[in-house]
Scaffold this active site. Sequence first.
Site, PDB file in Angstrom:
ATOM      1  N   ASP A  13       0.882  -1.159   0.000  1.00  0.00           N
ATOM      2  CA  ASP A  13       0.000   0.000   0.000  1.00  0.00           C
ATOM      3  C   ASP A  13       0.927   1.218   0.000  1.00  0.00           C
ATOM      4  OD1 ASP A  13      -2.289   1.654   0.409  1.00  0.00           O
ATOM      5  OD2 ASP A  13      -1.770   1.759   2.539  1.00  0.00           O
ATOM      6  N   LEU A  14       0.422   2.372  -0.365  1.00  0.00           N
ATOM      7  CA  LEU A  14       1.278   3.567  -0.420  1.00  0.00           C
ATOM      8  C   LEU A  14       1.018   4.532   0.741  1.00  0.00           C
ATOM      9  CD1 LEU A  14       3.237   5.497  -1.995  1.00  0.00           C
ATOM     10  CD2 LEU A  14       1.201   6.376  -3.144  1.00  0.00           C
ATOM     11  N   ASP A  15      -0.229   5.036   0.799  1.00  0.00           N
ATOM     12  CA  ASP A  15      -0.556   6.071   1.791  1.00  0.00           C
ATOM     13  C   ASP A  15      -0.506   5.497   3.201  1.00  0.00           C
ATOM     14  OD1 ASP A  15      -1.155   8.062  -0.174  1.00  0.00           O
ATOM     15  OD2 ASP A  15      -3.055   7.069  -0.550  1.00  0.00           O
ATOM     16  N   THR A  21       1.117  10.258   3.485  1.00  0.00           N
ATOM     17  CA  THR A  21       0.079  11.013   2.769  1.00  0.00           C
ATOM     18  C   THR A  21      -1.296  10.772   3.379  1.00  0.00           C
ATOM     19  OG1 THR A  21       0.392   9.245   1.205  1.00  0.00           O
ATOM     20  CG2 THR A  21       1.014  11.451   0.467  1.00  0.00           C
ATOM     21  N   LYS A  49      -9.455   5.423   5.782  1.00  0.00           N
ATOM     22  CA  LYS A  49      -8.131   4.972   5.349  1.00  0.00           C
ATOM     23  C   LYS A  49      -8.251   3.816   4.364  1.00  0.00           C
ATOM     24  CE  LYS A  49      -5.011   6.236   9.035  1.00  0.00           C
ATOM     25  NZ  LYS A  49      -4.320   5.780  10.239  1.00  0.00           N
ATOM     26  N   SER A 120      -2.258   0.499  -4.334  1.00  0.00           N
ATOM     27  CA  SER A 120      -2.844   1.676  -3.685  1.00  0.00           C
ATOM     28  C   SER A 120      -4.123   2.069  -4.401  1.00  0.00           C
ATOM     29  CB  SER A 120      -1.861   2.855  -3.746  1.00  0.00           C
ATOM     30  OG  SER A 120      -2.507   4.042  -3.368  1.00  0.00           O
ATOM     31  N   ALA A 121      -5.139   2.430  -3.616  1.00  0.00           N
ATOM     32  CA  ALA A 121      -6.404   2.880  -4.201  1.00  0.00           C
ATOM     33  C   ALA A 121      -6.266   4.274  -4.813  1.00  0.00           C
ATOM     34  CB  ALA A 121      -7.485   2.902  -3.129  1.00  0.00           C
ATOM     35  N   LYS A 151     -10.809  -1.820  -1.729  1.00  0.00           N
ATOM     36  CA  LYS A 151     -10.533  -2.521  -0.478  1.00  0.00           C
ATOM     37  C   LYS A 151     -11.756  -2.345   0.435  1.00  0.00           C
ATOM     38  CE  LYS A 151      -5.707  -1.041  -0.928  1.00  0.00           C
ATOM     39  NZ  LYS A 151      -4.602  -0.223  -0.421  1.00  0.00           N
ATOM     40  N   GLU A 175       0.241  -3.024   4.802  1.00  0.00           N
ATOM     41  CA  GLU A 175      -0.929  -2.144   4.908  1.00  0.00           C
ATOM     42  C   GLU A 175      -1.020  -1.447   6.256  1.00  0.00           C
ATOM     43  OE1 GLU A 175      -3.580  -0.714   3.939  1.00  0.00           O
ATOM     44  OE2 GLU A 175      -3.904  -1.433   1.917  1.00  0.00           O
ATOM     45  N   ASP A 176      -1.534  -0.204   6.229  1.00  0.00           N
ATOM     46  CA  ASP A 176      -1.788   0.500   7.489  1.00  0.00           C
ATOM     47  C   ASP A 176      -3.283   0.564   7.798  1.00  0.00           C
ATOM     48  OD1 ASP A 176      -2.263   2.309   5.324  1.00  0.00           O
ATOM     49  OD2 ASP A 176      -2.304   3.943   6.782  1.00  0.00           O
TER      50      ASP A 176
HETATM   51  C1  BG6 Z   1      -5.974   5.434  -0.578  1.00  0.00           C
HETATM   52  C2  BG6 Z   1      -6.087   6.346   0.624  1.00  0.00           C
HETATM   53  O1  BG6 Z   1      -4.666   5.003  -0.705  1.00  0.00           O
HETATM   54  O2  BG6 Z   1      -6.365   6.120  -1.750  1.00  0.00           O
HETATM   55  C3  BG6 Z   1      -7.487   6.942   0.724  1.00  0.00           C
HETATM   56  O3  BG6 Z   1      -5.808   5.588   1.805  1.00  0.00           O
HETATM   57  C4  BG6 Z   1      -7.841   7.627  -0.594  1.00  0.00           C
HETATM   58  O4  BG6 Z   1      -7.527   7.853   1.793  1.00  0.00           O
HETATM   59  C5  BG6 Z   1      -7.683   6.642  -1.736  1.00  0.00           C
HETATM   60  O5  BG6 Z   1      -9.180   8.118  -0.552  1.00  0.00           O
HETATM   61  C6  BG6 Z   1      -7.970   7.284  -3.104  1.00  0.00           C
HETATM   62  O6  BG6 Z   1      -6.962   8.219  -3.379  1.00  0.00           O
HETATM   63  P1  BG6 Z   1      -7.010   9.326  -4.531  1.00  0.00           P
HETATM   64  O7  BG6 Z   1      -5.651   9.981  -4.447  1.00  0.00           O
HETATM   65  O8  BG6 Z   1      -7.217   8.612  -5.819  1.00  0.00           O
HETATM   66  O9  BG6 Z   1      -8.125  10.241  -4.191  1.00  0.00           O
HETATM   67 MG    MG Z   2      -2.849   3.209   3.523  1.00  0.00          MG
END
Ligand code: BG6
Ligand code: MG
Length: 229
Positions: A13-15, A21, A49, A120-121, A151, A175-176
């Site tokens: 996962d990234l964020d 972020t 999250k 990452s989403a 997710k 993952e967090d």
């Molecule tokens: C996830 C974050 O990685 O991405 C969420 O944990 C976020 O908080 C989701 O809503 C979508 O991200 P983005 O940048 O496409 O709006």
């Molecule tokens: Mg995350």
Amino acid sequence: MVDFSDIKGFTFDLDGVITDTAKFHEQAWRQLASELHVNWSDELGNQLKGIGRMDSLNMILAASGEQDKYSEEEKQAFTVQKNTHYVELIQKITPADILPGITAFLAEIKDRGYVASIASASKNAPKILEKLGITDNFVGIVDPATLSHGKPDPEIFIKAGQLLQLEPHQIIGLEDASAGVQAIKAAGQTALGIGESAKSADPQLWVESTVEITLEKIEHELMISENKV
Ligand code: BG6
Ligand code: MG
């Protein structure tokens, strides 16, 4: 529980895992919530999250009983508005914003021949990896626009595993978020959870902070859990 010697790759996962972020996403959603005059709570922030853009907006509106108040077009516009806030906040990201221990862990897995991909989403993930200067550490990034389900559905981790060309039992996912840990487990991969939100979904491996993540620690923890069974 898998054997450490089976592990050949990692889905990240990234964020909140590679860089913090997660706090900018929360800040941007909080700003939008205030613009829409809907309630905000830390608990709601935590539940968002790992959740995709539109799903997050729906959860925010539902928390104030306003899920049916707006048209799809209006909701689309709100997600754009949130992303504008978010993109503003991430402008200043540099390699110094990589979370503690992650640069060393990425170097360690590269040296030892493991492969890694991004699950990452976030549609902003390629931009952020670029700013962090670590795009080349990953064989690929799953494009969230190609997903049918976010997710905790396993789809994103299944696709990230396919990018690695590995079987689920050969992969550890990091993952967090609680929703993310559920997704990793449902994909048949081993979940390494980071922090409190991840803990609630009962990952096979868990650390309090990214600074603890090393191959040695993972090997040790897998051995301990093996002996527990
Ligand atoms: C996830 C974050 O990685 O991405 C969420 O944990 C976020 O908080 C989701 O809503 C979508 O991200 P983005 O940048 O496409 O709006
Ligand atoms: Mg995350």
